[in-house]
Design a protein around this motif. Structure first.
Motif, mmCIF file in Angstrom:
data_model
loop_
_atom_site.group_PDB
_atom_site.id
_atom_site.type_symbol
_atom_site.label_atom_id
_atom_site.label_comp_id
_atom_site.label_asym_id
_atom_site.label_seq_id
_atom_site.Cartn_x
_atom_site.Cartn_y
_atom_site.Cartn_z
ATOM 1 N N SER A 73 -59.604 -59.499 73.367
ATOM 2 C CA SER A 73 -58.160 -60.129 72.820
ATOM 3 C C SER A 73 -57.064 -58.959 72.619
ATOM 4 O O SER A 73 -55.921 -59.136 72.770
ATOM 5 C CB SER A 73 -58.247 -60.982 71.548
ATOM 6 O OG SER A 73 -58.744 -60.218 70.675
ATOM 7 N N GLY A 74 -57.996 -57.744 72.263
ATOM 8 C CA GLY A 74 -57.051 -56.759 71.777
ATOM 9 C C GLY A 74 -57.156 -56.671 70.289
ATOM 10 O O GLY A 74 -56.429 -55.491 69.670
ATOM 11 N N LEU A 75 -57.593 -57.489 69.415
ATOM 12 C CA LEU A 75 -57.904 -57.320 68.071
ATOM 13 C C LEU A 75 -58.883 -56.139 67.697
ATOM 14 O O LEU A 75 -59.945 -55.853 68.652
ATOM 15 C CB LEU A 75 -58.461 -58.544 67.426
ATOM 16 C CG LEU A 75 -57.415 -59.774 67.399
ATOM 17 C CD1 LEU A 75 -58.175 -60.812 67.082
ATOM 18 C CD2 LEU A 75 -56.381 -59.382 66.542
ATOM 19 N N ASP A 76 -58.684 -55.309 66.575
ATOM 20 C CA ASP A 76 -59.751 -54.278 66.391
ATOM 21 C C ASP A 76 -60.223 -54.478 65.030
ATOM 22 O O ASP A 76 -60.204 -55.613 64.373
ATOM 23 C CB ASP A 76 -58.808 -52.952 66.551
ATOM 24 C CG ASP A 76 -59.486 -51.708 66.677
ATOM 25 O OD1 ASP A 76 -60.654 -51.513 66.517
ATOM 26 O OD2 ASP A 76 -58.894 -50.717 67.169
ATOM 27 N N TYR A 77 -61.056 -53.712 64.735
ATOM 28 C CA TYR A 77 -61.779 -53.746 63.482
ATOM 29 C C TYR A 77 -61.330 -52.606 62.343
ATOM 30 O O TYR A 77 -61.167 -51.572 62.680
ATOM 31 C CB TYR A 77 -63.184 -53.542 63.638
ATOM 32 C CG TYR A 77 -64.131 -54.717 63.386
ATOM 33 C CD1 TYR A 77 -63.968 -55.639 62.344
ATOM 34 C CD2 TYR A 77 -64.951 -55.126 64.300
ATOM 35 C CE1 TYR A 77 -64.776 -56.689 61.991
ATOM 36 C CE2 TYR A 77 -65.794 -56.094 64.216
ATOM 37 C CZ TYR A 77 -65.531 -57.021 63.138
ATOM 38 O OH TYR A 77 -66.530 -58.188 62.953
ATOM 39 N N PRO A 78 -61.023 -53.210 61.090
ATOM 40 C CA PRO A 78 -60.810 -52.234 59.898
ATOM 41 C C PRO A 78 -62.072 -51.458 59.824
ATOM 42 O O PRO A 78 -63.047 -52.196 59.837
ATOM 43 C CB PRO A 78 -60.234 -53.419 58.778
ATOM 44 C CG PRO A 78 -60.768 -54.562 59.158
ATOM 45 C CD PRO A 78 -60.903 -54.540 60.702
ATOM 46 N N LYS A 86 -57.197 -48.668 62.060
ATOM 47 C CA LYS A 86 -57.723 -48.595 60.731
ATOM 48 C C LYS A 86 -56.871 -48.414 59.669
ATOM 49 O O LYS A 86 -56.713 -48.956 58.633
ATOM 50 C CB LYS A 86 -58.819 -47.564 60.594
ATOM 51 C CG LYS A 86 -60.426 -48.146 61.391
ATOM 52 C CD LYS A 86 -61.364 -47.219 60.987
ATOM 53 C CE LYS A 86 -61.145 -45.667 61.465
ATOM 54 N NZ LYS A 86 -62.216 -44.770 61.103
ATOM 55 N N ALA A 87 -55.749 -47.505 60.115
ATOM 56 C CA ALA A 87 -54.614 -47.211 59.346
ATOM 57 C C ALA A 87 -53.471 -48.445 59.052
ATOM 58 O O ALA A 87 -53.412 -48.742 58.092
ATOM 59 C CB ALA A 87 -53.959 -45.924 59.603
ATOM 60 N N PRO A 96 -62.881 -56.095 56.650
ATOM 61 C CA PRO A 96 -63.615 -56.019 57.951
ATOM 62 C C PRO A 96 -64.527 -57.044 57.960
ATOM 63 O O PRO A 96 -65.583 -57.176 58.498
ATOM 64 C CB PRO A 96 -64.366 -54.761 57.468
ATOM 65 C CG PRO A 96 -64.425 -54.545 56.044
ATOM 66 C CD PRO A 96 -63.213 -55.035 55.397
ATOM 67 N N GLY A 97 -64.401 -58.301 57.187
ATOM 68 C CA GLY A 97 -65.254 -59.305 57.510
ATOM 69 C C GLY A 97 -65.869 -59.629 56.160
ATOM 70 O O GLY A 97 -65.850 -60.446 55.262
ATOM 71 N N PHE A 98 -67.029 -58.581 55.831
ATOM 72 C CA PHE A 98 -68.040 -58.750 54.942
ATOM 73 C C PHE A 98 -67.051 -58.141 53.534
ATOM 74 O O PHE A 98 -66.359 -57.265 53.952
ATOM 75 C CB PHE A 98 -69.381 -58.529 54.844
ATOM 76 C CG PHE A 98 -69.284 -57.304 55.617
ATOM 77 C CD1 PHE A 98 -68.981 -55.875 54.873
ATOM 78 C CD2 PHE A 98 -69.691 -57.033 56.841
ATOM 79 C CE1 PHE A 98 -69.188 -54.760 55.458
ATOM 80 C CE2 PHE A 98 -69.965 -55.712 57.498
ATOM 81 C CZ PHE A 98 -69.614 -54.453 56.782
ATOM 82 N N LEU A 119 -51.868 -55.669 68.575
ATOM 83 C CA LEU A 119 -53.155 -55.373 69.306
ATOM 84 C C LEU A 119 -53.088 -54.179 69.722
ATOM 85 O O LEU A 119 -52.432 -53.035 69.908
ATOM 86 C CB LEU A 119 -53.059 -56.463 70.407
ATOM 87 C CG LEU A 119 -52.821 -57.829 70.232
ATOM 88 C CD1 LEU A 119 -52.612 -58.818 71.459
ATOM 89 C CD2 LEU A 119 -53.883 -58.422 69.228
ATOM 90 N N VAL A 120 -54.620 -53.818 69.852
ATOM 91 C CA VAL A 120 -54.658 -52.261 70.361
ATOM 92 C C VAL A 120 -54.643 -52.119 71.848
ATOM 93 O O VAL A 120 -54.366 -51.241 72.303
ATOM 94 C CB VAL A 120 -56.268 -51.883 69.952
ATOM 95 C CG1 VAL A 120 -57.347 -52.308 70.627
ATOM 96 C CG2 VAL A 120 -56.303 -50.513 69.993
#
Length: 336
Positions: A73-78, A86-87, A96-98, A119-120
């Motif tokens: 999708s182009g979503l990234d992860y913190p 990340k920034a 980040p989910g948890f 999106l990335v």
């Protein structure tokens, strides 16, 4: 009881495919059909590190549910994604989910904030690990009208008999939660401190409304083995039909026009061992697998009628090759 982190994704994928089987969604349907904030997404064009400002360009197409399932999708992860994203995510308060969201924040609240960020990469063009399954979890809530934890309990955990799998671990089971470890600079094993990476390992015990479809579950080896056996059975377990055999076949078939990691394929929720991957290790072609941030991993091999689950709670782990060695020994013991 172990924090299974990204092993949550397979359970979210099954939930989405149940809704697909009910005709409540199409895999190539835009996410914005259900969550309007995802109309007219943008893609990161340039990022200025000194002040975290950035420029964007329009996305060429809408994000689809299949894009989310395949991490395209182009979503990234913190926390573990690209430096720029990340920034950007940190500034917007994306977690980040948890871990703990803002007090009272729901999954939909957080996903609406995420939709405002770039999106990335262009949707569908690359494989990039990101918050795709958190957004899928939100879709489940919106489409089903139930919180993700309740949907999974009624439609997966109870039918399969997963009695120790939770988004919010009950207080009476708190003493069963495994201890989390990490390593110091000399690779000595030490306890994970609450302040490390901003993650308190007691998050399974905190009552929350943000249920991460990508990283939030706590489970046991026995529960997760039953879940994987359901998939090896073609969607049936204990007399309960969770999915049709054809849907499981779709989930465990390659969905990409490129190799996601240079060797193996990716399905609707899993890494799939390709012919090349099978030549490089003992897992048979068609085996499906993934793992979790805290050091857990699983694989299911339909040809060998084999499920492997390794539950550890340590990250990073200088001895992670132990998993490969255990796997090699298991396959070497098979007689046919």
């Amino acid at each position: 009881m172990f924090r299974i982190a990204s092993q949550t994704k397979a359970i979210t994928a099954v939930s989405i495919m149940q809704l697909y089987e009910q005709g409540k969604l199409l895999l190539d349907e835009p996410v914005s059909d259900f969550i309007p904030a995802y109309k007219n997404m943008t893609v990161l064009k340039s990022f200025h590190e000194n002040d975290t400002t950035y420029t964007t360009e329009p996305a060429k197409k809408a994000i689809t549910i299949r894009d989310l399932l395949t991490h395209t999708s182009g979503l990234d992860y913190p926390g573990i994604g690209s430096a720029a994203m990340k920034a950007i995510y940190a500034k917007a308060g994306i977690i980040p989910g948890f871990g703990l969201a803002k007090k009272g924040e729901t999954l939909l609240d957080a996903m609406n904030v995420l939709a405002k960020l770039p999106l990335v990469h262009q949707p569908g063009e690359k494989w990039n690990y990101g918050l795709n399954y958190d957004l899928l979890g939100c879709l489940i809530e919106v489409i089903s009208g139930e919180p993700l934890n309740e949907y999974c309990r009624k439609n997966i955990f109870e039918p399969v008999g997963m009695k120790d799998t939770y988004f919010n671990v009950p207080e009476e089971k708190a003493t069963r939660l495994a201890t989390v470890y990490t390593e110091d600079s000399l690779h000595n094993v030490v306890l994970w401190e609450k302040s490390m990476l901003g993650v308190d390992p007691n998050y399974p015990l905190e009552k929350k409304m943000y249920f991460s479809g990508g990283a939030d579950l706590t489970s046991t080896a026995m529960d997760y083995a039953a879940f994987l056996q359901m998939l090896l059975n073609g969607g049936t377990y204990n007399g309960h039909i969770l999915l049709s055999p054809r849907t499981v076949e779709m989930m465990t078939s390659n969905q990409l026009n490129f190799s996601f990691n240079g060797e193996n394929d990716f399905g609707l929720g899993f890494e799939i061992v390709s012919t090349k991957g099978a030549a490089h290790g003992p897992r048979n072609n068609g085996s499906f697998a993934w793992g979790g941030f805290w050091g857990s991993a699983y694989w299911a091999d339909p040809k060998a009628h084999l499920i492997g689950i390794i539950m550890t709670q340590q990250t990073p782990n200088n001895h992670a090759d132990m998993m490969q060695k255990v796997q090699d020994i298991i396959y070497a013991s098979l007689k046919n």
